[in-house]
Design a protein around this motif. Structure first.
Motif, PDB file in Angstrom:
ATOM      1  N   GLU A   1       0.824  -1.212   0.000  1.00 33.32           N
ATOM      2  CA  GLU A   1       0.000   0.000   0.000  1.00 33.32           C
ATOM      3  C   GLU A   1       0.852   1.253   0.000  1.00 33.32           C
ATOM      4  OE1 GLU A   1      -3.237   0.087  -0.482  1.00 33.32           O
ATOM      5  OE2 GLU A   1      -3.019  -2.046  -0.762  1.00 33.32           O
ATOM      6  N   GLY A   2       1.479   1.543   1.137  1.00 34.40           N
ATOM      7  CA  GLY A   2       2.269   2.759   1.219  1.00 34.40           C
ATOM      8  C   GLY A   2       3.454   2.653   0.276  1.00 34.40           C
ATOM      9  N   SER A   3       3.412   3.423  -0.803  1.00 40.02           N
ATOM     10  CA  SER A   3       4.489   3.292  -1.782  1.00 40.02           C
ATOM     11  C   SER A   3       5.799   3.807  -1.208  1.00 40.02           C
ATOM     12  CB  SER A   3       4.139   4.084  -3.038  1.00 40.02           C
ATOM     13  OG  SER A   3       3.946   5.442  -2.697  1.00 40.02           O
ATOM     14  N   ASP A   4       5.727   4.616  -0.163  1.00 42.06           N
ATOM     15  CA  ASP A   4       6.946   5.160   0.424  1.00 42.06           C
ATOM     16  C   ASP A   4       7.532   4.239   1.492  1.00 42.06           C
ATOM     17  OD1 ASP A   4       7.691   7.365  -0.902  1.00 42.06           O
ATOM     18  OD2 ASP A   4       7.465   8.735   0.782  1.00 42.06           O
ATOM     19  N   ALA A   5       6.688   3.395   2.029  1.00 37.53           N
ATOM     20  CA  ALA A   5       7.153   2.501   3.088  1.00 37.53           C
ATOM     21  C   ALA A   5       8.258   1.599   2.548  1.00 37.53           C
ATOM     22  CB  ALA A   5       5.985   1.656   3.584  1.00 37.53           C
ATOM     23  N   PRO A   6       9.081   1.066   3.417  1.00 31.70           N
ATOM     24  CA  PRO A   6      10.153   0.195   2.956  1.00 31.70           C
ATOM     25  C   PRO A   6       9.594  -1.150   2.529  1.00 31.70           C
ATOM     26  CG  PRO A   6      10.106   0.227   5.329  1.00 31.70           C
ATOM     27  CD  PRO A   6       9.055   1.183   4.878  1.00 31.70           C
TER      28      PRO A   6
ATOM     29  N   PRO B   1      16.020   6.162  -6.986  1.00 33.01           N
ATOM     30  CA  PRO B   1      16.485   5.579  -5.720  1.00 33.01           C
ATOM     31  C   PRO B   1      15.967   4.162  -5.509  1.00 33.01           C
ATOM     32  CG  PRO B   1      14.694   7.091  -5.309  1.00 33.01           C
ATOM     33  CD  PRO B   1      14.896   7.074  -6.802  1.00 33.01           C
ATOM     34  N   LEU B   2      15.612   3.462  -6.560  1.00 33.39           N
ATOM     35  CA  LEU B   2      14.945   2.169  -6.380  1.00 33.39           C
ATOM     36  C   LEU B   2      15.850   1.085  -5.816  1.00 33.39           C
ATOM     37  CD1 LEU B   2      12.509   2.006  -9.375  1.00 33.39           C
ATOM     38  CD2 LEU B   2      12.131   2.663  -7.012  1.00 33.39           C
ATOM     39  N   ALA B   3      17.145   1.288  -5.822  1.00 35.18           N
ATOM     40  CA  ALA B   3      18.014   0.279  -5.202  1.00 35.18           C
ATOM     41  C   ALA B   3      17.596   0.030  -3.760  1.00 35.18           C
ATOM     42  CB  ALA B   3      19.469   0.719  -5.267  1.00 35.18           C
ATOM     43  N   THR B   4      17.078   1.065  -3.110  1.00 41.01           N
ATOM     44  CA  THR B   4      16.688   0.896  -1.710  1.00 41.01           C
ATOM     45  C   THR B   4      15.502  -0.051  -1.560  1.00 41.01           C
ATOM     46  OG1 THR B   4      15.213   2.814  -1.822  1.00 41.01           O
ATOM     47  CG2 THR B   4      17.478   3.217  -1.145  1.00 41.01           C
ATOM     48  N   ALA B   5      14.774  -0.307  -2.637  1.00 44.03           N
ATOM     49  CA  ALA B   5      13.644  -1.236  -2.554  1.00 44.03           C
ATOM     50  C   ALA B   5      14.118  -2.676  -2.351  1.00 44.03           C
ATOM     51  CB  ALA B   5      12.772  -1.145  -3.810  1.00 44.03           C
ATOM     52  N   PHE B   6      15.394  -2.928  -2.590  1.00 38.70           N
ATOM     53  CA  PHE B   6      15.942  -4.267  -2.345  1.00 38.70           C
ATOM     54  C   PHE B   6      16.414  -4.426  -0.902  1.00 38.70           C
ATOM     55  CE2 PHE B   6      16.688  -4.074  -6.998  1.00 38.70           C
ATOM     56  CZ  PHE B   6      16.150  -5.296  -7.357  1.00 38.70           C
ATOM     57  N   LEU B   7      16.292  -3.366  -0.106  1.00 33.80           N
ATOM     58  CA  LEU B   7      16.857  -3.367   1.247  1.00 33.80           C
ATOM     59  C   LEU B   7      15.759  -3.089   2.254  1.00 33.80           C
ATOM     60  CD1 LEU B   7      20.063  -1.289   0.473  1.00 33.80           C
ATOM     61  CD2 LEU B   7      19.939  -3.745   0.966  1.00 33.80           C
ATOM     62  N   PRO B   8      15.969  -3.509   3.504  1.00 32.65           N
ATOM     63  CA  PRO B   8      14.993  -3.184   4.552  1.00 32.65           C
ATOM     64  C   PRO B   8      15.006  -1.694   4.844  1.00 32.65           C
ATOM     65  CG  PRO B   8      16.916  -4.282   5.472  1.00 32.65           C
ATOM     66  CD  PRO B   8      17.066  -4.332   3.986  1.00 32.65           C
ATOM     67  N   GLY B   9      14.190  -1.276   5.792  1.00 31.40           N
ATOM     68  CA  GLY B   9      13.986   0.141   6.068  1.00 31.40           C
ATOM     69  C   GLY B   9      15.249   0.910   6.372  1.00 31.40           C
ATOM     70  N   SER B  10      16.195   0.303   7.068  1.00 36.36           N
ATOM     71  CA  SER B  10      17.468   0.985   7.280  1.00 36.36           C
ATOM     72  C   SER B  10      18.599   0.070   6.833  1.00 36.36           C
ATOM     73  CB  SER B  10      17.638   1.401   8.740  1.00 36.36           C
ATOM     74  OG  SER B  10      17.802   0.270   9.554  1.00 36.36           O
ATOM     75  N   PHE B  11      19.643   0.675   6.358  1.00 31.80           N
ATOM     76  CA  PHE B  11      20.700  -0.079   5.678  1.00 31.80           C
ATOM     77  C   PHE B  11      21.981   0.741   5.700  1.00 31.80           C
ATOM     78  CE2 PHE B  11      17.968   2.296   2.822  1.00 31.80           C
ATOM     79  CZ  PHE B  11      18.867   3.146   2.212  1.00 31.80           C
ATOM     80  N   THR B  12      23.082   0.064   5.435  1.00 33.62           N
ATOM     81  CA  THR B  12      24.375   0.759   5.379  1.00 33.62           C
ATOM     82  C   THR B  12      24.725   1.055   3.925  1.00 33.62           C
ATOM     83  OG1 THR B  12      25.728  -1.222   5.089  1.00 33.62           O
ATOM     84  CG2 THR B  12      25.112  -0.638   7.346  1.00 33.62           C
ATOM     85  N   ILE B  13      25.681   1.934   3.754  1.00 34.72           N
ATOM     86  CA  ILE B  13      26.106   2.255   2.389  1.00 34.72           C
ATOM     87  C   ILE B  13      26.755   1.034   1.755  1.00 34.72           C
ATOM     88  CG2 ILE B  13      27.756   3.646   1.055  1.00 34.72           C
ATOM     89  CD1 ILE B  13      26.959   6.031   2.599  1.00 34.72           C
TER      90      ILE B  13
END
Lengths: 270, 270
Positions: free
Chosen positions: A98-103, A184-196
């Motif tokens: 639903e929330g497209s912004d949510a992780p 920024p879609l690479a972040t969609a492969f990661l949980p809500g918080s992540f390291t560089i």
DNA sequence: GCAATAGTGTCTCTTAGACAGTATGAG
DNA sequence: CTCATACTGTCTAAGAGACACTATTGC
């Protein structure tokens, strides 16, 4: 829609609609198929299912299904139909969609495929979706499938997928590789918080290319609204030592500027 | 397509296909609609037609039509169906559509639209195409249309198009503006040979933004394989004097590197 | 202590933005 | 002659690629 209107020529709209008989025309079906990517064990994987029924019984393909109405006779939207495939076969809970912004899960339309003969049963237009998700549990085959697996994309070149799903997969991969550059879609492969470091691993896995970490770091930190510092760090260093890394979360950017470009000599064709 | 297979469960593929009855399911139609852009009198215009028949009789919409088989019972591809709309209503000769490299018409798929209720007759999925062409003659309305015009896009915000064609048009515009940055598609608005000034006018018209000519010139000439010098010049200077301009033709590039970026403060969202 | 990872700094080359300046030629 | 247009050149600031260097910490 101006031409070829399936019309009786009446001028009254209501009378026209009442008299309209959709069954008078050659049948045509619409399916919705999904290329869902995730990263497992540093390999880019796509969700594949093995078909239980003809046509192509026993063959692998992308999850999908016919677009058709529910018990109340109402059709879902195309995106809803795609999301339903993810819920059914990838164990994704509906909330994350639903929330497209949510992780949660990223879902976007890829394109439609309608070459005659792509389905031996009848004329079928397939609307393909592209989705990314963080590491997920083992998939469960839905109805009509005997098996569902995370298939490394490196392995898909040896396997011929049913219908024209090889083409859909190739298009999905090209779109994915290109979109990492300027979104920024690479972040969609990661949980809500992540390291560089984890973010860099996503880029390296999807692009199949080693990146220089200091330059990668500078680029992602300079891209406006891409990464926000959470103020926290990982609980411990890496498996073989090292300092604790800062944790980031995805910012509100929808387009990266400046973009994170892949090496010029491997410039990606979209 | 694994799930929801409209299958009897038989294991023999041929028997299955022989027994398959596509008419057993709720009818669903597919249309193909086209947003065709051209530039006239320094204004970006889109081909719009006025509907002759219900639904939305008398309203403007994008040219399109139902996807259905020809007299031999064969369906066209989606791209063929889109091209047929251009031939019928925009006076584009079919040859220009074939060679994708020729200075003819650019045609690409935009996306599919399938929200329930978007067509009052029945469930209809529309596959939308995006096309660019050089300056064309006045359009001729095809069957089902009473009028066909080149409508300046600045004017479309005041007119509500039928179905969800406002949305399709908005998506087409956004895609067009974005693609000028990183693809050579601006040349699709121009004839086979053109000056840099004419090319700049395309960018300025589509983006609605003045560009600095010396910088524009440097950028397009540095973009690899974008422009090739023909060795010829225009026959005469501009209307109010000036030197004769060099004529260029489009090179083989499919992606511009470096890209021709719009001003950062108007960064385009794709 | 070793080695892998996180993170900083720096050097050079290229490019972008801004704009000055020259040449051409239609009216 | 005028002035819009074609085209060239220059200055400055910023970013990219390459890589040296320090700091941290699990084994």
């Amino acid at each position: 829609m101006s031409d070829e209107t399936q019309s009786t020529g009446r001028t009254n709209e209501e009378a026209f609609l009442a008299a309209y008989d959709p069954r008078a025309y050659t049948p045509l079906a619409v399916t919705v198929d999904v290329a869902l990517f995730t990263i497992r064990a540093r390999a880019l994987c796509v969700l594949a299912v093995r078909r239980a029924n003809p046509p192509f019984a026993g063959h692998w393909c992308l999850p999908g299904g016919f677009l058709r109405p529910d018990d109340d006779g109402r059709f879902p939207t195309l995106a809803q139909a795609a999301a339903a495939r993810l819920v059914a076969e990838a164990g994704i809970n509906a909330d994350a969609l639903e929330g497209s912004d949510a992780p949660g899960v990223h879902l976007e339309q890829l394109g439609s495929y309608g070459d005659p003969g792509r389905d031996p049963r009848m004329a079928v237009v397939s609307v393909a979706y592209l989705a990314f998700a963080p590491n997920l549990p083992d998939p469960t085959p839905g109805a009509g499938a005997t098996e569902a697996v995370w298939m490394p994309v490196a392995q898909t070149s040896e396997i011929h997928l049913a219908f024209d799903h090889d083409q859909i997969l190739a298009d999905a991969l090209a779109r994915t590789r290109g979109k990492l550059e300027y979104t920024p879609l690479a972040t969609a492969f990661l949980p809500g918080s992540f390291t560089i470091g984890e973010l860099q691993a996503v880029y390296e896995t999807v692009w199949g290319e080693k990146l220089i970490s200091s330059d990668f770091r500078r680029k992602v930190r300079h891209a406006k609204d891409f990464l926000f510092l959470t103020g926290r760090t990982t609980d411990r260093g890496g498996d073989r030592g090292g300092p604790r890394a800062e944790l980031f979360r995805a910012g509100p950017a929808r387009l990266l500027y400046p973009p994170i470009l892949a090496a010029a000599n491997e410039r990606l064709v979209r």
